[in-house]
Design an enzyme around this catalytic site. Sequence first.
Site, PDB file in Angstrom:
ATOM      1  N   HIS A   1      33.931 -19.108  89.057  1.00 27.14           N
ATOM      2  CA  HIS A   1      32.908 -19.979  89.652  1.00 27.14           C
ATOM      3  C   HIS A   1      33.575 -21.323  89.956  1.00 27.14           C
ATOM      4  O   HIS A   1      34.520 -21.707  89.267  1.00 27.14           O
ATOM      5  CB  HIS A   1      31.796 -20.142  88.610  1.00 27.14           C
ATOM      6  CG  HIS A   1      30.569 -20.860  89.065  1.00 27.14           C
ATOM      7  ND1 HIS A   1      30.496 -22.224  89.134  1.00 27.14           N
ATOM      8  CD2 HIS A   1      29.349 -20.407  89.446  1.00 27.14           C
ATOM      9  CE1 HIS A   1      29.280 -22.587  89.530  1.00 27.14           C
ATOM     10  NE2 HIS A   1      28.564 -21.504  89.731  1.00 27.14           N
TER      11      HIS A   1
ATOM     12  N   ASP B   1      34.128 -19.125  80.002  1.00 27.55           N
ATOM     13  CA  ASP B   1      32.907 -19.539  80.696  1.00 27.55           C
ATOM     14  C   ASP B   1      31.881 -18.435  80.450  1.00 27.55           C
ATOM     15  O   ASP B   1      31.938 -17.367  81.063  1.00 27.55           O
ATOM     16  CB  ASP B   1      33.220 -19.709  82.190  1.00 27.55           C
ATOM     17  CG  ASP B   1      31.964 -19.874  83.038  1.00 27.55           C
ATOM     18  OD1 ASP B   1      30.847 -19.713  82.511  1.00 27.55           O
ATOM     19  OD2 ASP B   1      32.102 -20.154  84.242  1.00 27.55           O
TER      20      ASP B   1
ATOM     21  N   GLN C   1      27.134 -16.482  82.176  1.00 25.94           N
ATOM     22  CA  GLN C   1      26.347 -15.266  82.467  1.00 25.94           C
ATOM     23  C   GLN C   1      26.296 -14.309  81.282  1.00 25.94           C
ATOM     24  O   GLN C   1      25.815 -13.182  81.430  1.00 25.94           O
ATOM     25  CB  GLN C   1      26.957 -14.544  83.687  1.00 25.94           C
ATOM     26  CG  GLN C   1      26.980 -15.354  84.967  1.00 25.94           C
ATOM     27  CD  GLN C   1      25.600 -15.589  85.560  1.00 25.94           C
ATOM     28  OE1 GLN C   1      24.660 -14.836  85.305  1.00 25.94           O
ATOM     29  NE2 GLN C   1      25.450 -16.639  86.347  1.00 25.94           N
TER      30      GLN C   1
ATOM     31  N   LYS D   1      20.370 -20.143  81.963  1.00 31.62           N
ATOM     32  CA  LYS D   1      20.697 -18.763  82.363  1.00 31.62           C
ATOM     33  C   LYS D   1      20.357 -17.797  81.230  1.00 31.62           C
ATOM     34  O   LYS D   1      20.602 -16.606  81.316  1.00 31.62           O
ATOM     35  CB  LYS D   1      22.180 -18.640  82.712  1.00 31.62           C
ATOM     36  CG  LYS D   1      22.637 -19.694  83.701  1.00 31.62           C
ATOM     37  CD  LYS D   1      23.465 -19.142  84.795  1.00 31.62           C
ATOM     38  CE  LYS D   1      24.080 -20.252  85.621  1.00 31.62           C
ATOM     39  NZ  LYS D   1      23.608 -20.213  87.003  1.00 31.62           N
TER      40      LYS D   1
ATOM     41  N   CYS E   1      28.954 -19.851  94.889  1.00 26.64           N
ATOM     42  CA  CYS E   1      29.884 -20.806  94.244  1.00 26.64           C
ATOM     43  C   CYS E   1      31.171 -20.115  93.807  1.00 26.64           C
ATOM     44  O   CYS E   1      31.730 -20.417  92.744  1.00 26.64           O
ATOM     45  CB  CYS E   1      29.237 -21.508  93.038  1.00 26.64           C
ATOM     46  SG  CYS E   1      27.749 -22.387  93.440  1.00 26.64           S
TER      47      CYS E   1
END
Length: 393
Positions: free
Chosen positions: A109, A187, A190, A213, A351
């Site tokens: 991202h 990261d 998600q 999220k 993104c």
Amino acid sequence: MFKNDFPYFSNSDIVYLDNAATTQKPKEVITSQVEYYEKYCANTHRSSFGDANKATLNYENARKTLQKFINAPTKEQIIFTKGVTESINFIASSYAKKFDKVIISSLEHHSNIVPWHMQGRTLGEGLEVVSCNDNLDFDFVEYEDILKQNPNSFVSITHISNAFGKIHDIKAIIKLAHKYKSVVMIDGAQSLAHMNIDVQDLDVDFFAISAHKTFGPTGVGAIYVKESLLKELEPYQTGGATIHEVDFLSSTMLDSPYKFEAGTQNIAGVIGFAKALEYLEKVGYEAIMKQEHELYEYLTDQLSKLPNIIFYNDTEDSIGSKSFNFKNIIHDDIGILLDKMKIALRVGHHCAQPIMKQLNIKGTIRVSIAFYNTKEDIDKLITALKKALDMLR
Ligand SMILES: Cc1ncc(COP(=O)(O)O)c(C=O)c1O
């Protein structure tokens, strides 16, 4: 019927399939924030009257809830932020800047690319990029080569691609990085909406979390930090509530996590996030994964029947998001028509422009599911897609 737990669905007739962008919020997430504002609105860690103490207690209990949720050893290793974007920027500027090399993947991202550019790093000049092939598989051979040539690097990799739903094998990525004395940030924007995360089992050094999220409020997130690294971590912003003592010659900092949480925090948001995690615990990842797995297969199956559809990665090793295009059809046009038919999804580059460039496309149509979605939602999507395709052909 999980949708009954989410007020949005009783107020809207939209088929919501944009969960990778943000998730809907269960009732208790909303009411806990309203309750804070209506019944005990006060700042944390400052004043000592009753409501202020209650706000501090609930804020700190939220930290413990997140600590337990991801199996962090202590609550001091949980630092609240605005979200994954701030978590990555924080670690980039307060810790990772001292590393000669930062290693990312081609599936990142923008939040995990631009912070490195801001440090003046570009490809080959302080930044190394591990290729993912056109099926989006992470190239472990190339990764090990880069690590061998650049031990003591900082690795920053996404767990699940927001653009395609592809899952990286982060346990293997972390293990290999440690073999070459490198430090790893994941990261996890998600991740938590779809699967259990155990930071000790992963042996991860930094893990970035996004509340919005994960069925929680917007403007809240966190970074988990391995205990041995806390001492090396510098605050990247300072101010109220971070300080032990100040005069005009110097200032001394509090310990973690307080020295990293400068200024008044999103108190209501943090309290609401804990409610989202408690809700998830009640539902359980077993039920969530079962429901999502069935839905994802059904979605893939139904989409596959549409003429001239192009997929970019296999269903295995994927979760949440499914990205596709139709031959000779512009994805933006599909987005406009689907919006008119009350189907909410995202079209575009998500993104993640570098991977789009690699695949030689401008973007995709992305359907991103959560456990509250149903087969009926997918059926409505397919009907709408058929109509849109008829109009555009
Ligand atoms: C993989 C990934 N990383 C980072 C982000 C940024 O997260 P946040 O909105 O919490 O800043 C997103 C949001 O779309 C994402 O999907």
